[in-house]
Write a protein that holds these residues in place. Structure first.
Motif, PDB file in Angstrom:
ATOM      1  N   ALA A  87       0.817  -1.219   0.000  1.00 13.51           N
ATOM      2  CA  ALA A  87       0.000   0.000   0.000  1.00 13.51           C
ATOM      3  C   ALA A  87       0.848   1.266   0.000  1.00 13.51           C
ATOM      4  CB  ALA A  87      -0.950  -0.003   1.192  1.00 13.51           C
ATOM      5  N   ALA A  88       1.899   1.308   0.821  1.00 15.88           N
ATOM      6  CA  ALA A  88       2.733   2.519   0.884  1.00 15.88           C
ATOM      7  C   ALA A  88       3.416   2.776  -0.444  1.00 15.88           C
ATOM      8  CB  ALA A  88       3.767   2.378   1.998  1.00 15.88           C
ATOM      9  N   ALA A  89       3.941   1.726  -1.065  1.00 21.53           N
ATOM     10  CA  ALA A  89       4.595   1.891  -2.360  1.00 21.53           C
ATOM     11  C   ALA A  89       3.596   2.318  -3.420  1.00 21.53           C
ATOM     12  CB  ALA A  89       5.275   0.585  -2.768  1.00 21.53           C
ATOM     13  N   VAL A  90       2.388   1.755  -3.384  1.00 23.86           N
ATOM     14  CA  VAL A  90       1.359   2.123  -4.362  1.00 23.86           C
ATOM     15  C   VAL A  90       0.982   3.589  -4.202  1.00 23.86           C
ATOM     16  CG1 VAL A  90      -1.049   1.763  -5.027  1.00 23.86           C
ATOM     17  CG2 VAL A  90       0.438  -0.206  -4.608  1.00 23.86           C
ATOM     18  N   HIS A  91       0.793   4.028  -2.962  1.00 22.32           N
ATOM     19  CA  HIS A  91       0.425   5.423  -2.711  1.00 22.32           C
ATOM     20  C   HIS A  91       1.479   6.367  -3.265  1.00 22.32           C
ATOM     21  CE1 HIS A  91      -0.185   9.095  -0.219  1.00 22.32           C
ATOM     22  NE2 HIS A  91      -1.454   8.799  -0.429  1.00 22.32           N
ATOM     23  N   GLU A  92       2.737   6.066  -3.014  1.00 23.26           N
ATOM     24  CA  GLU A  92       3.831   6.912  -3.506  1.00 23.26           C
ATOM     25  C   GLU A  92       3.863   6.949  -5.034  1.00 23.26           C
ATOM     26  OE1 GLU A  92       8.751   7.026  -3.347  1.00 23.26           O
ATOM     27  OE2 GLU A  92       7.620   5.635  -2.084  1.00 23.26           O
ATOM     28  N   LYS A  93       3.669   5.785  -5.645  1.00 24.18           N
ATOM     29  CA  LYS A  93       3.732   5.710  -7.106  1.00 24.18           C
ATOM     30  C   LYS A  93       2.544   6.414  -7.767  1.00 24.18           C
ATOM     31  CE  LYS A  93       6.516   1.488  -7.277  1.00 24.18           C
ATOM     32  NZ  LYS A  93       7.673   2.153  -7.907  1.00 24.18           N
ATOM     33  N   VAL A  94       1.370   6.328  -7.161  1.00 18.03           N
ATOM     34  CA  VAL A  94       0.203   7.013  -7.716  1.00 18.03           C
ATOM     35  C   VAL A  94       0.430   8.526  -7.719  1.00 18.03           C
ATOM     36  CG1 VAL A  94      -2.225   7.579  -7.322  1.00 18.03           C
ATOM     37  CG2 VAL A  94      -1.454   5.201  -7.194  1.00 18.03           C
ATOM     38  N   LEU A  95       0.925   9.063  -6.615  1.00  9.89           N
ATOM     39  CA  LEU A  95       1.193  10.498  -6.542  1.00  9.89           C
ATOM     40  C   LEU A  95       2.225  10.915  -7.585  1.00  9.89           C
ATOM     41  CD1 LEU A  95       1.263  11.138  -2.686  1.00  9.89           C
ATOM     42  CD2 LEU A  95      -0.473  11.892  -4.316  1.00  9.89           C
ATOM     43  N   ALA A  96       3.296  10.117  -7.723  1.00 13.51           N
ATOM     44  CA  ALA A  96       4.335  10.442  -8.703  1.00 13.51           C
ATOM     45  C   ALA A  96       3.781  10.394 -10.125  1.00 13.51           C
ATOM     46  CB  ALA A  96       5.511   9.478  -8.553  1.00 13.51           C
ATOM     47  N   LYS A  97       2.959   9.386 -10.401  1.00 14.89           N
ATOM     48  CA  LYS A  97       2.414   9.234 -11.742  1.00 14.89           C
ATOM     49  C   LYS A  97       1.478  10.377 -12.098  1.00 14.89           C
ATOM     50  CE  LYS A  97       1.821   6.802 -15.524  1.00 14.89           C
ATOM     51  NZ  LYS A  97       2.930   6.542 -16.452  1.00 14.89           N
ATOM     52  N   LEU A  98       0.578  10.702 -11.181  1.00 15.86           N
ATOM     53  CA  LEU A  98      -0.365  11.783 -11.447  1.00 15.86           C
ATOM     54  C   LEU A  98       0.351  13.113 -11.637  1.00 15.86           C
ATOM     55  CD1 LEU A  98      -3.218  10.916  -8.920  1.00 15.86           C
ATOM     56  CD2 LEU A  98      -3.260  10.644 -11.398  1.00 15.86           C
ATOM     57  N   THR A  99       1.447  13.293 -10.956  1.00 10.90           N
ATOM     58  CA  THR A  99       2.199  14.546 -11.052  1.00 10.90           C
ATOM     59  C   THR A  99       2.944  14.656 -12.371  1.00 10.90           C
ATOM     60  OG1 THR A  99       2.466  14.634  -8.641  1.00 10.90           O
ATOM     61  CG2 THR A  99       3.982  15.967  -9.973  1.00 10.90           C
ATOM     62  N   HIS A 100       3.563  13.565 -12.792  1.00 12.59           N
ATOM     63  CA  HIS A 100       4.486  13.639 -13.932  1.00 12.59           C
ATOM     64  C   HIS A 100       3.930  13.096 -15.250  1.00 12.59           C
ATOM     65  CE1 HIS A 100       7.592  14.959 -11.197  1.00 12.59           C
ATOM     66  NE2 HIS A 100       7.401  13.903 -10.433  1.00 12.59           N
TER      67      HIS A 100
END
Length: 385
Positions: free
Chosen positions: A81-94
């Motif tokens: 879950a923590a890794a998914v949360h971080e990756k979702v934020l990065a993806k939506l940003t970039h």
């Protein structure tokens, strides 16, 4: 002395045909977008990608406090879950949108010729601006009207104007272009449309490929591997259209959903027809947005969309259509959780096979399973930011 017969006559020709028809039988999967976002042509602008990003991020900020809520809202396993949360934020940003389709079909409707021509020009201008800003998605293009509507001239006019307009403004056709060809009710429409692309290529010195949409039960009988081969490599993908398909079957409105068994059948026919050909497959969409800005409604939308994305992934469809910025959150969260949930165990099994040792846990892997595991790892590596 043993009798050794000669190889069968005609084998070489059959083997060459196999390699031409099924080029991906042993090839590693390349990058494929996890979604296609489509935007009605009259609403598409150079701000579209930023607007979808900002809307999705605002929903995350308001309604997704951290990894714990991923578990509750999306059903993401607690481990990743923590890794998914971080990756979702990065993806939506970039990179909030991987594949963008400017829609001149159902999402746009029928307009007077001069109105649609004007929107074609506006769309070409917006594509040029996105390209200049380095913000054009890795895949992009129009969805034109279907020949099944009885007016191929309008479809061809839009396509020609769009491609020509982009090339005139940019100086070339940017990488990643594809065009979506909907409602292919007759097999004859496919070579006819491929011929249109061929003529455009000759006039503009570009290479054009297209996606067909599988939106009617009448389409399934002519799906086969030879179809991709016969179109000269121009068929890039087949996309499932859930609402036209289920309506054509006479399903009641509340059963027009991606996880209906009738849709499973259509997807399996698509898989059977195009396995090994290199034609990519994409699932359809959820035609819903949050009923309000309240957390309960946003979470309900995310939960339902995540269920459908998981259903597609379990059936081997790694791409789908997204219709609203809220879908970006549930799309990326569900896709990343799916890939991360088994990544380490897949990698261990492949390593054990390569090192000729036991994988543990009573697993007895076959060569075909190892190839599938390795392909899943490569697909995950390509999808994860």
């Amino acid at each position: 002395m043993p009798v050794v017969p000669e190889p069968p006559g005609g084998f070489a020709e059959a083997y060459r045909a196999q390699q031409a028809r099924y080029p991906q039988l042993s090839a590693a999967p390349g990058w494929q977008p996890v979604h296609t976002v489509y935007v009605p042509a009259d609403r598409f602008s150079a701000r579209t990608v930023d607007e979808w990003r900002d809307h999705a991020l605002s929903l995350v900020k308001a309604h997704l406090g951290g990894p714990g809520e991923l578990v509750e809202v999306f059903g993401v396993p607690r481990g990743p879950a923590a890794a998914v949360h971080e990756k979702v934020l990065a993806k939506l940003t970039h990179e909030p949108i991987e594949d963008l389709r400017v829609d001149f079909e159902d999402g746009y409707g029928v307009r007077p010729d001069e109105v649609e021509d004007g929107h074609v020009e506006q769309a070409a201008e917006a594509v040029a601006a996105l390209h200049a800003a380095g913000a054009l998605p890795r895949r992009w293009g129009p969805r034109v009207k279907s020949f099944a509507d009885g007016d191929p001239g309008r479809s061809v006019r839009t396509l020609g104007g769009f491609v020509t307009g982009v090339v005139e403004r940019v100086g070339e056709l940017p990488a990643g272009f594809t065009v979506t060809f909907p409602k292919v009710l007759m097999e004859d429409y496919l070579p006819q449309f491929a011929g249109v692309l061929e003529r455009l290529e000759a006039g503009l010195d570009v290479r054009l490929r297209f996606e067909m949409q599988v939106e009617a039960p009448q389409t399934l009988p002519f799906l086969r591997a030879e179809l991709a081969e016969s179109l000269g490599g121009r068929l890039a993908a087949a996309h499932f259209g859930v609402f036209d398909y289920t309506a054509a079957l006479g399903l009641p409105p509340h059963e027009q959903r991606l996880d209906h068994p009738a849709c499973d059948h259509a997807r399996h026919v698509m898989q059977t027809a195009f396995a090994g050909t290199g034609v990519e497959l994409s699932d359809g969409s959820l035609a819903a947005s949050p009923a309000s800005d309240r957390a309960v409604d946003v979470h309900a939308l995310w939960l339902r969309h995540a269920e459908l994305v998981r259903h597609s992934l379990r059936h081997g469809f790694y791409q789908g259509w997204d219709m609203h910025p809220s879908h970006l959150v549930s799309r990326f969260a569900t896709v990343y959780a799916f890939h991360l949930a088994h990544y380490d165990s897949y990698r261990e099994r492949v390593s054990a096979w390569e090192e000729q040792r036991e994988a543990g846990g009573g697993v007895m892997d076959e060569p075909a399973t190892i190839r599938t595991l390795a392909a899943a790892l490569r697909r995950a590596d390509a999808a994860l930011p």
